[in-house]
Design a protein around this motif. Sequence first.
Motif, PDB file in Angstrom:
ATOM      1  N   ASP A 242      40.467  42.988  83.589  1.00  0.00           N
ATOM      2  CA  ASP A 242      39.466  44.032  83.821  1.00  0.00           C
ATOM      3  C   ASP A 242      38.043  43.536  83.559  1.00  0.00           C
ATOM      4  OD1 ASP A 242      41.113  46.082  84.795  1.00  0.00           O
ATOM      5  OD2 ASP A 242      41.684  46.690  82.769  1.00  0.00           O
TER       6      ASP A 242
ATOM      7  N   LEU B  74      37.069  41.448  86.515  1.00  0.00           N
ATOM      8  CA  LEU B  74      36.775  42.277  87.695  1.00  0.00           C
ATOM      9  C   LEU B  74      35.402  42.941  87.557  1.00  0.00           C
ATOM     10  CD1 LEU B  74      40.336  43.762  88.105  1.00  0.00           C
ATOM     11  CD2 LEU B  74      39.178  42.334  89.813  1.00  0.00           C
ATOM     12  N   GLU B  75      35.087  43.415  86.352  1.00  0.00           N
ATOM     13  CA  GLU B  75      33.761  44.014  86.108  1.00  0.00           C
ATOM     14  C   GLU B  75      32.669  42.976  86.340  1.00  0.00           C
ATOM     15  OE1 GLU B  75      32.777  47.211  85.651  1.00  0.00           O
ATOM     16  OE2 GLU B  75      34.883  47.576  86.116  1.00  0.00           O
TER      17      GLU B  75
ATOM     18  N   LYS C 140      32.117  42.321  90.007  1.00  0.00           N
ATOM     19  CA  LYS C 140      31.411  43.426  90.685  1.00  0.00           C
ATOM     20  C   LYS C 140      29.895  43.255  90.584  1.00  0.00           C
ATOM     21  CE  LYS C 140      35.066  46.820  90.159  1.00  0.00           C
ATOM     22  NZ  LYS C 140      35.607  47.879  89.312  1.00  0.00           N
TER      23      LYS C 140
ATOM     24  N   LYS D  36      46.559  44.288  82.014  1.00  0.00           N
ATOM     25  CA  LYS D  36      46.628  43.960  83.442  1.00  0.00           C
ATOM     26  C   LYS D  36      46.870  42.452  83.552  1.00  0.00           C
ATOM     27  CE  LYS D  36      43.998  46.071  86.309  1.00  0.00           C
ATOM     28  NZ  LYS D  36      42.733  46.583  86.839  1.00  0.00           N
TER      29      LYS D  36
ATOM     30  N   GLY E  79      48.061  41.887  88.716  1.00  0.00           N
ATOM     31  CA  GLY E  79      47.242  43.101  88.762  1.00  0.00           C
ATOM     32  C   GLY E  79      45.807  42.760  89.149  1.00  0.00           C
ATOM     33  N   PHE E  80      45.316  41.637  88.606  1.00  0.00           N
ATOM     34  CA  PHE E  80      43.974  41.175  88.974  1.00  0.00           C
ATOM     35  C   PHE E  80      43.914  40.889  90.472  1.00  0.00           C
ATOM     36  CE2 PHE E  80      41.180  37.685  90.103  1.00  0.00           C
ATOM     37  CZ  PHE E  80      39.960  38.095  89.589  1.00  0.00           C
TER      38      PHE E  80
ATOM     39  N   ASP F 243      43.711  44.051  92.554  1.00  0.00           N
ATOM     40  CA  ASP F 243      42.376  44.669  92.510  1.00  0.00           C
ATOM     41  C   ASP F 243      41.324  43.791  93.179  1.00  0.00           C
ATOM     42  OD1 ASP F 243      43.536  46.761  91.196  1.00  0.00           O
ATOM     43  OD2 ASP F 243      42.646  46.338  89.244  1.00  0.00           O
ATOM     44  N   TYR F 244      41.529  42.493  93.140  1.00  0.00           N
ATOM     45  CA  TYR F 244      40.594  41.542  93.752  1.00  0.00           C
ATOM     46  C   TYR F 244      40.480  41.795  95.260  1.00  0.00           C
ATOM     47  CZ  TYR F 244      38.603  36.976  95.018  1.00  0.00           C
ATOM     48  OH  TYR F 244      37.809  35.964  95.502  1.00  0.00           O
ATOM     49  N   GLU F 245      41.549  42.289  95.839  1.00  0.00           N
ATOM     50  CA  GLU F 245      41.590  42.594  97.272  1.00  0.00           C
ATOM     51  C   GLU F 245      40.445  43.528  97.664  1.00  0.00           C
ATOM     52  OE1 GLU F 245      42.484  42.340 101.011  1.00  0.00           O
ATOM     53  OE2 GLU F 245      43.711  41.230  99.591  1.00  0.00           O
ATOM     54  N   ALA F 246      40.040  44.414  96.748  1.00  0.00           N
ATOM     55  CA  ALA F 246      38.981  45.391  97.036  1.00  0.00           C
ATOM     56  C   ALA F 246      37.571  44.839  96.798  1.00  0.00           C
ATOM     57  CB  ALA F 246      39.193  46.633  96.176  1.00  0.00           C
TER      58      ALA F 246
END
Length: 131
Positions: A42, A45-46, A49, A70, A74-75, A78-81
Amino acid sequence: MKTPRYRKVLLIDDNEIDNFINERMITASSFAQEVVVKNSADAALEYLKTVTEESTCPEIIFLDLNMPVKDGFGFLADYEAMGEVVKSKCKIVVLSSSISPEDINKASTNPHVFKYVNKPLSEKYLEAILL
């Protein structure tokens, strides 16, 4: 000291000792000029962004699979987005202690994963990572 091959890499691992060793290996071998360390999927991912342009984007992401809350898969989901700047510039190298054929296959067949490397990171592995 030789010129680093890459400008910036992102290291994602919940193990502080692994992060310390891997960061030292990356900088001592002149693999990358800068290492950003995040201890959770997480947090990584932050951080990603906040990347808005190519100059701030890590060229390589070293991703551990086995993390609490996660995991690496899971990373990846979410990385797909993530935005196209990130997805087009970052190459993900899974850096894991898992020798499970299922994990290796699942990670290696992910379209965002460039390479699968077993821990511990070594200069030999770094030399083999050519984008």
